[in-house]
Write a protein that holds these residues in place. Sequence first.
Motif, mmCIF file in Angstrom:
data_model
loop_
_atom_site.group_PDB
_atom_site.id
_atom_site.type_symbol
_atom_site.label_atom_id
_atom_site.label_comp_id
_atom_site.label_asym_id
_atom_site.label_seq_id
_atom_site.Cartn_x
_atom_site.Cartn_y
_atom_site.Cartn_z
ATOM 1 N N LEU A 1 10.148 0.390 -8.329
ATOM 2 C CA LEU A 1 11.412 0.880 -9.058
ATOM 3 C C LEU A 1 11.260 0.997 -10.513
ATOM 4 N N MET A 2 10.368 0.084 -11.034
ATOM 5 C CA MET A 2 9.841 0.186 -12.378
ATOM 6 C C MET A 2 9.336 1.662 -12.754
ATOM 7 N N ASN A 3 8.576 2.000 -11.761
ATOM 8 C CA ASN A 3 8.072 3.520 -12.052
ATOM 9 C C ASN A 3 9.258 4.461 -11.887
ATOM 10 N N PHE A 4 10.034 4.482 -10.912
ATOM 11 C CA PHE A 4 11.093 5.337 -10.595
ATOM 12 C C PHE A 4 11.825 5.322 -12.041
ATOM 13 N N PHE A 5 12.129 4.380 -12.491
ATOM 14 C CA PHE A 5 13.130 4.467 -13.800
ATOM 15 C C PHE A 5 12.153 4.212 -14.965
ATOM 16 N N ARG A 6 11.027 4.823 -15.235
ATOM 17 C CA ARG A 6 9.952 4.617 -16.189
ATOM 18 C C ARG A 6 10.426 3.430 -17.052
ATOM 19 N N ASN A 7 9.866 2.157 -16.279
ATOM 20 C CA ASN A 7 10.002 0.933 -16.760
ATOM 21 C C ASN A 7 11.189 0.509 -17.744
ATOM 22 N N ASP A 8 12.292 1.064 -17.219
ATOM 23 C CA ASP A 8 13.594 0.496 -17.752
ATOM 24 C C ASP A 8 13.945 -0.680 -16.883
ATOM 25 N N TYR A 9 13.720 -1.868 -17.075
ATOM 26 C CA TYR A 9 13.914 -2.908 -16.459
ATOM 27 C C TYR A 9 15.575 -3.019 -16.290
ATOM 28 N N SER A 10 16.453 -2.684 -16.896
ATOM 29 C CA SER A 10 17.983 -2.840 -16.371
ATOM 30 C C SER A 10 18.421 -1.802 -15.392
ATOM 31 N N GLU B 1 0.831 -1.218 -0.008
ATOM 32 C CA GLU B 1 -0.113 0.178 -0.038
ATOM 33 C C GLU B 1 0.652 1.415 0.119
ATOM 34 N N ASN B 2 2.094 1.261 0.682
ATOM 35 C CA ASN B 2 3.023 2.394 0.791
ATOM 36 C C ASN B 2 3.456 2.717 -0.798
ATOM 37 N N ILE B 3 3.834 1.425 -1.486
ATOM 38 C CA ILE B 3 4.176 1.690 -2.679
ATOM 39 C C ILE B 3 3.202 2.317 -3.817
ATOM 40 N N ASN B 4 1.967 1.640 -3.410
ATOM 41 C CA ASN B 4 0.837 2.446 -4.213
ATOM 42 C C ASN B 4 0.641 3.868 -4.062
ATOM 43 N N ALA B 5 0.790 4.134 -2.831
ATOM 44 C CA ALA B 5 0.789 5.869 -2.587
ATOM 45 C C ALA B 5 1.957 6.299 -3.362
ATOM 46 N N GLY B 6 3.118 5.796 -3.243
ATOM 47 C CA GLY B 6 4.261 6.357 -3.655
ATOM 48 C C GLY B 6 4.178 6.555 -5.305
ATOM 49 N N MET B 7 3.745 5.435 -5.888
ATOM 50 C CA MET B 7 3.477 5.545 -7.510
ATOM 51 C C MET B 7 2.261 6.602 -7.755
ATOM 52 N N ARG B 8 1.466 6.661 -6.947
ATOM 53 C CA ARG B 8 0.478 7.753 -7.015
ATOM 54 C C ARG B 8 0.595 9.238 -6.733
ATOM 55 N N GLY B 9 1.823 9.500 -6.169
ATOM 56 C CA GLY B 9 2.373 10.598 -5.682
ATOM 57 C C GLY B 9 1.591 11.166 -4.487
ATOM 58 N N GLU B 10 1.189 10.201 -3.664
ATOM 59 C CA GLU B 10 0.596 10.377 -2.622
ATOM 60 C C GLU B 10 1.201 10.161 -1.261
ATOM 61 N N ALA B 11 2.383 9.509 -1.194
ATOM 62 C CA ALA B 11 3.184 9.225 -0.145
ATOM 63 C C ALA B 11 3.435 10.311 0.870
ATOM 64 N N ARG B 12 3.723 10.112 1.981
ATOM 65 C CA ARG B 12 4.208 11.113 2.905
ATOM 66 C C ARG B 12 5.408 11.679 2.429
ATOM 67 N N PRO B 13 5.635 13.059 2.698
ATOM 68 C CA PRO B 13 7.007 13.550 2.508
ATOM 69 C C PRO B 13 8.165 12.820 3.199
ATOM 70 N N GLY B 14 9.382 12.560 2.434
ATOM 71 C CA GLY B 14 10.458 11.929 3.191
ATOM 72 C C GLY B 14 10.388 10.421 2.961
ATOM 73 N N ILE B 15 9.442 9.896 2.884
ATOM 74 C CA ILE B 15 9.564 8.315 2.671
ATOM 75 C C ILE B 15 10.017 7.556 1.482
ATOM 76 N N PHE B 16 9.981 8.442 0.277
ATOM 77 C CA PHE B 16 10.588 8.209 -0.962
ATOM 78 C C PHE B 16 11.553 9.082 -1.120
ATOM 79 N N SER B 17 12.797 8.785 -2.037
ATOM 80 C CA SER B 17 13.568 9.782 -2.470
ATOM 81 C C SER B 17 13.766 9.803 -3.927
ATOM 82 N N GLU B 18 13.985 10.924 -4.356
ATOM 83 C CA GLU B 18 14.131 11.332 -6.100
ATOM 84 C C GLU B 18 15.759 10.843 -6.216
ATOM 85 N N ILE B 19 16.566 10.650 -5.180
ATOM 86 C CA ILE B 19 17.839 10.481 -5.321
ATOM 87 C C ILE B 19 18.245 9.127 -5.170
#
Length: 190
Positions: A162-171, A119-137
């Motif tokens: 990770l697939m969302n983070f890397f725009r579906n770049d599997y490698s 559920e946390n990942i779902n929120a992260g991929m929807r852009g609804e996670a709490r600030p500081g949970i995920f990182s752009e770096i």
Amino acid sequence: PAVDDHQIVHEIGRQTAESFGTNIDAFLSCPMSAFNGGCQHGFFEYVLSRTATAAEAADKICKSLGSDYSEKFKFYCYHGVGHGVMMAVAYDLDRGLAACDSLTPAWAAEGCWQGLFMENINAGMRGEARPGIFSEIDPLLPCKNLPEIYHWQCFDNHAGYLMNFFRNDYSQAVAACIKADSERDRSSCL
């Protein structure tokens, strides 16, 4: 635009609990196989909003499952609790983990962690996670900074992020998993 059928089925689960009660028969009317368990997740969101603790909600439903149900089925019942817990605590990871930690036996807590992290990942991929949970770096956050006991379930659900983070770049997603600190974390992530 795309429709998130899983979230729609969460609403069906909430309505099932409201209409038919917060009991085992109503819960079992939510098929686990449909829409990745969304009905059960929404059902627990409703139950959790009407019980004092996650343990009370889990006992009311999951501990009511008799010996006719497999350990795997019971594990996924607690997985549903984890989704509901995360929604009920407004995606506060620490509060959610504390609620899951209160469940017994240990595999019940693990099932809860799995649902909570999903559920946390779902929120992260929807852009609804709490600030500081995920990182752009650092794409391995929050998993790598959690106590070791949570790593397997967190990394197990992290691939979608990770697939969302890397725009579906599997490698690139695989390369990120390989950077996890331990073989067990890498295995779970992959």
